[in-house]
Design an enzyme around this catalytic site. Sequence first.
Site, PDB file in Angstrom:
ATOM      1  CE  LYS A  45      28.357  47.178  49.623  1.00  0.00           C
ATOM      2  NZ  LYS A  45      29.355  46.943  48.562  1.00  0.00           N
ATOM      3  N   GLY A  46      31.814  44.143  50.541  1.00  0.00           N
ATOM      4  CA  GLY A  46      33.130  44.226  49.933  1.00  0.00           C
ATOM      5  C   GLY A  46      33.889  45.478  50.343  1.00  0.00           C
ATOM      6  CB  SER A  70      24.655  49.157  38.994  1.00  0.00           C
ATOM      7  OG  SER A  70      25.734  49.969  38.575  1.00  0.00           O
ATOM      8  CB  VAL A  71      25.868  48.475  45.000  1.00  0.00           C
ATOM      9  CG1 VAL A  71      26.289  49.230  46.253  1.00  0.00           C
ATOM     10  CG2 VAL A  71      24.448  47.944  45.145  1.00  0.00           C
ATOM     11  CG  ASN A  99      34.191  40.409  49.273  1.00  0.00           C
ATOM     12  OD1 ASN A  99      34.468  41.385  48.579  1.00  0.00           O
ATOM     13  ND2 ASN A  99      33.860  39.241  48.754  1.00  0.00           N
ATOM     14  CG  ASN A 136      35.256  40.481  44.417  1.00  0.00           C
ATOM     15  OD1 ASN A 136      35.332  39.829  43.374  1.00  0.00           O
ATOM     16  ND2 ASN A 136      34.322  41.391  44.609  1.00  0.00           N
ATOM     17  CB  CYS A 139      37.725  44.522  41.672  1.00  0.00           C
ATOM     18  SG  CYS A 139      36.833  44.196  43.196  1.00  0.00           S
TER      19      CYS A 139
END
Length: 310
Positions: A45-46, A70-71, A99, A136, A139
């Site tokens: 998970k990011g 849209s978490v 991540n 990532n 963002c």
Amino acid sequence: MISLACEIAGVKLNNPFIMASGTYGFGKEYSAYCDLNKLGGISGKGLTLHPKAGNKGTRIFETASGMLNSVGLENPGIEAFLAHELDEMVRWNTAVLINLGGGTIGDYVEGAALISEDNRIRRLDNRRGADMIELNISCPNVKEGGLAFGVETETARQVVREVRRATDMPLIVKLSPNAQDIRAMAVMCEEEGADGISLINTFSAMKIDIKRRRSVFDNLYAGLSGPAIKPIALRMVHQAAKAVSIPVIGMGGIVTAEDAVEFIMAGAAAVQVGTANFMNLRVGEELADDLYRYMEAEKIASLEEIRGII
């Protein structure tokens, strides 16, 4: 002998199937349903420097041949992950990718430094650490009015350059489909010392509730993933793979072994599987078995025989 093995930035994978960030937790959530030792890797998970609660309201919505999410990067923060989650992740015989997200360049750099220091200490103690950082750059850039780092090549260059300086770990840069020039973005990552790239992240999309006369999501827009985006993702992976010599990890709508073979033929060294994990809790394990059968039927001994043939 048939081998599904592949290698990314010096890290050996059992097979090319990596479970995509945001769809597999930190692995343990799926361990009761799938043999994690049969996966190629897990991108957790990011994570961000500080914990995030994520978005309010509806977070997931099924759409035609895909899913909107849209978490909002809900996560425990890097330090809590390193202290309480990583030991469980490294128990499995599968590659571990962390991540890393951020709102500012400083956040990215500090996060990468924390992860790298943890990795250094683990090596000294003869303990296993994470194998790679997946950066990532999709963002929002808080200091630049919400513009995603991954849209403009020169803006993204600053992030990749500074994070590369902050870590000696294998660095994979995850690219946005909204990049102004996906080839230029891929080349920039290679120029700045990235060990590989992964693409694509979700597409910005929307769903309107016509009864309530408003967007389904509090943030108006959400990320579209799943089979609906596969043809576009495949095109972008092909373009990126032709532009660079570093490994490319392809993703976007992979549900079957045949989907994965397409990405490999387009030049992907490995693939990530995301939305399919919500459709089938054992999909990673089954994909590996199905790929083996395909290679057996087609008399393919190694993925190198078909990689990048298009």
